[in-house]
Scaffold this active site. Structure first.
Site, short mmCIF file in Angstrom:
data_model
loop_
_atom_site.label_atom_id
_atom_site.label_comp_id
_atom_site.label_asym_id
_atom_site.label_seq_id
_atom_site.Cartn_x
_atom_site.Cartn_y
_atom_site.Cartn_z
N ASN A 30 0.89 -1.11 -0.10
CA ASN A 30 -0.06 0.18 0.03
C ASN A 30 1.00 1.20 0.19
OD1 ASN A 30 -1.76 2.00 0.61
ND2 ASN A 30 -2.19 1.31 2.67
N TRP A 31 0.90 1.77 -1.13
CA TRP A 31 1.91 2.88 -1.25
C TRP A 31 1.51 4.27 -0.65
CZ3 TRP A 31 4.24 2.17 -7.11
CH2 TRP A 31 4.80 1.18 -6.86
N LYS A 32 0.24 4.35 -0.27
CA LYS A 32 -0.54 5.44 0.16
C LYS A 32 -0.32 6.68 -0.72
CE LYS A 32 0.07 3.36 4.81
NZ LYS A 32 -0.01 3.52 6.16
N HIS A 51 -9.38 1.18 4.65
CA HIS A 51 -8.32 1.40 5.53
C HIS A 51 -8.44 2.11 6.82
CE1 HIS A 51 -4.18 2.49 6.35
NE2 HIS A 51 -3.78 1.52 5.95
N GLU A 102 -6.95 4.62 7.79
CA GLU A 102 -6.58 6.20 7.28
C GLU A 102 -7.86 6.65 6.65
OE1 GLU A 102 -2.80 5.45 5.46
OE2 GLU A 102 -1.91 4.97 7.23
N GLU A 152 -5.38 -4.97 10.47
CA GLU A 152 -4.63 -3.84 10.90
C GLU A 152 -4.69 -3.10 12.43
OE1 GLU A 152 -2.44 -2.75 7.05
OE2 GLU A 152 -4.29 -1.69 7.34
N GLY A 195 2.48 2.43 10.78
CA GLY A 195 3.24 3.55 10.53
C GLY A 195 4.02 3.82 11.68
N SER A 244 3.18 -1.99 10.61
CA SER A 244 4.82 -1.96 10.70
C SER A 244 5.28 -3.27 10.36
CB SER A 244 5.06 -1.70 12.28
OG SER A 244 4.59 -0.25 12.35
N GLY A 255 4.89 1.16 4.78
CA GLY A 255 6.41 1.77 4.56
C GLY A 255 7.41 1.10 4.09
P1 PGA Z 1 2.83 0.43 7.76
O1 PGA Z 1 1.28 0.56 7.24
O2 PGA Z 1 3.27 -0.83 6.83
O3 PGA Z 1 3.47 1.48 7.14
O4 PGA Z 1 2.69 0.22 9.20
C1 PGA Z 1 0.41 -0.61 6.79
C2 PGA Z 1 -0.76 -0.03 6.09
O5 PGA Z 1 -1.21 1.01 6.50
O6 PGA Z 1 -1.43 -0.74 5.34
#
Ligand code: PGA
Length: 252
Positions: free
Chosen positions: A9-11, A97, A99, A169, A175, A215, A237
């Protein structure tokens, strides 16, 4: 046997040029591996260029999106529809997600509509669920996850539900560099299978793939992959650097 699946997931990172370079670099490192499915989810605007690259070099990498609207078209300024994603050969779509839930007010009902729409359009939804730190500390992890899974899958028939991927998640792990332990993630993944058995049956529950996310790095991926109910990872990340993403795929 469920096939392992690592999704990046490159966001909101990487321009189309950078996206193409990253896919090229990752592919160089993983071209000889085919035991796990690999999905990259770039920002919408990079999707056409990444599609072109994947096709021209016949790369075994699936293309995913980070979100979509549930309608096919209409007056929804700023949104992208499942039909538009299909046009570029997108096969997977991240839905709900944390976010999106946290910053864009996405509700369980919206998640449910998107899951149904994705399945209807033959896209594979990666439906995200997970508790916040406050919910975890007050002992509500299980209720939160069970509720999100049930509401997200509301009225999804069994023959379609088997195609859903569920990403557990925990919000506090995203993150932050503080991943859940393999054992804690396994407990929740197991609970999700129990919910699936209750909603559908054991066969469907055993077929659905469950990822852990939050993470994930080359240092901890093996802990998660060794758990019986975890089939892969949703990675933020560590998926936007070619070395770490390729290493994750190799270890998985
Ligand atoms: P992260 O994000 O690996 O940077 O913790 C995971 C995600 O948001 O899917």
């Amino acid at each position: 046997m469920r096939k392992g699946i690592i999704a990046g997931n490159w966001k909101m990172n990487l321009t189309p040029d950078e996206s193409v370079s990253l896919v090229e670099e990752v592919w160089e490192r993983i071209a000889n591996l085919d035991r796990v499915e690999v999905v990259v989810c770039p920002p919408f605007i990079s999707i056409p260029r990444v599609r072109e690259l994947l096709d021209s070099r016949k790369m075994r990498i699936h293309l995913g999106a980070q979100n979509m609207h549930w309608e096919e078209s209409g007056a929804y300024t700023g949104e992208i529809s499942p039909v538009m994603l299909k046009f570029y050969g997108v096969t997977h779509v991240i839905i709900g997600h944390s976010e999106r839930r946290q910053y864009f007010g996405e509700t369980d009902q919206a998640v449910n509509r998107k899951v149904l729409s994705a399945l209807f359009h033959d896209l594979t939804p990666i439906m995200c669920v997970g508790e916040s730190l406050k919910e975890r500390e007050s002992g509500h992890t299980k209720d939160v996850v069970v509720t999100q899974v049930k509401r997200g899958l509301f009225e999804v028939p069994g023959n379609l539900a088997r195609r859903v991927i569920i990403a557990y998640e925990p919000v506090w792990a995203i993150g932050t560099g503080k991943a859940a332990s393999g054992g804690d993630a396994q407990d929740v993944a197991h609970l999700i299978r129990e919910v699936l058995t209750e909603l559908y049956n054991e066969e469907i529950s055993e077929e659905v793939r469950i990822q852990y996310g939050g993470s994930v790095s080359p240092d901890n991926i093996s802990d998660f992959m060794s758990m019986p109910d975890i089939d892969g990872a949703l990675v933020g990340g560590a998926s936007i650097k070619s070395e770490s993403f390729a290493e994750l795929v190799r270890l998985a």
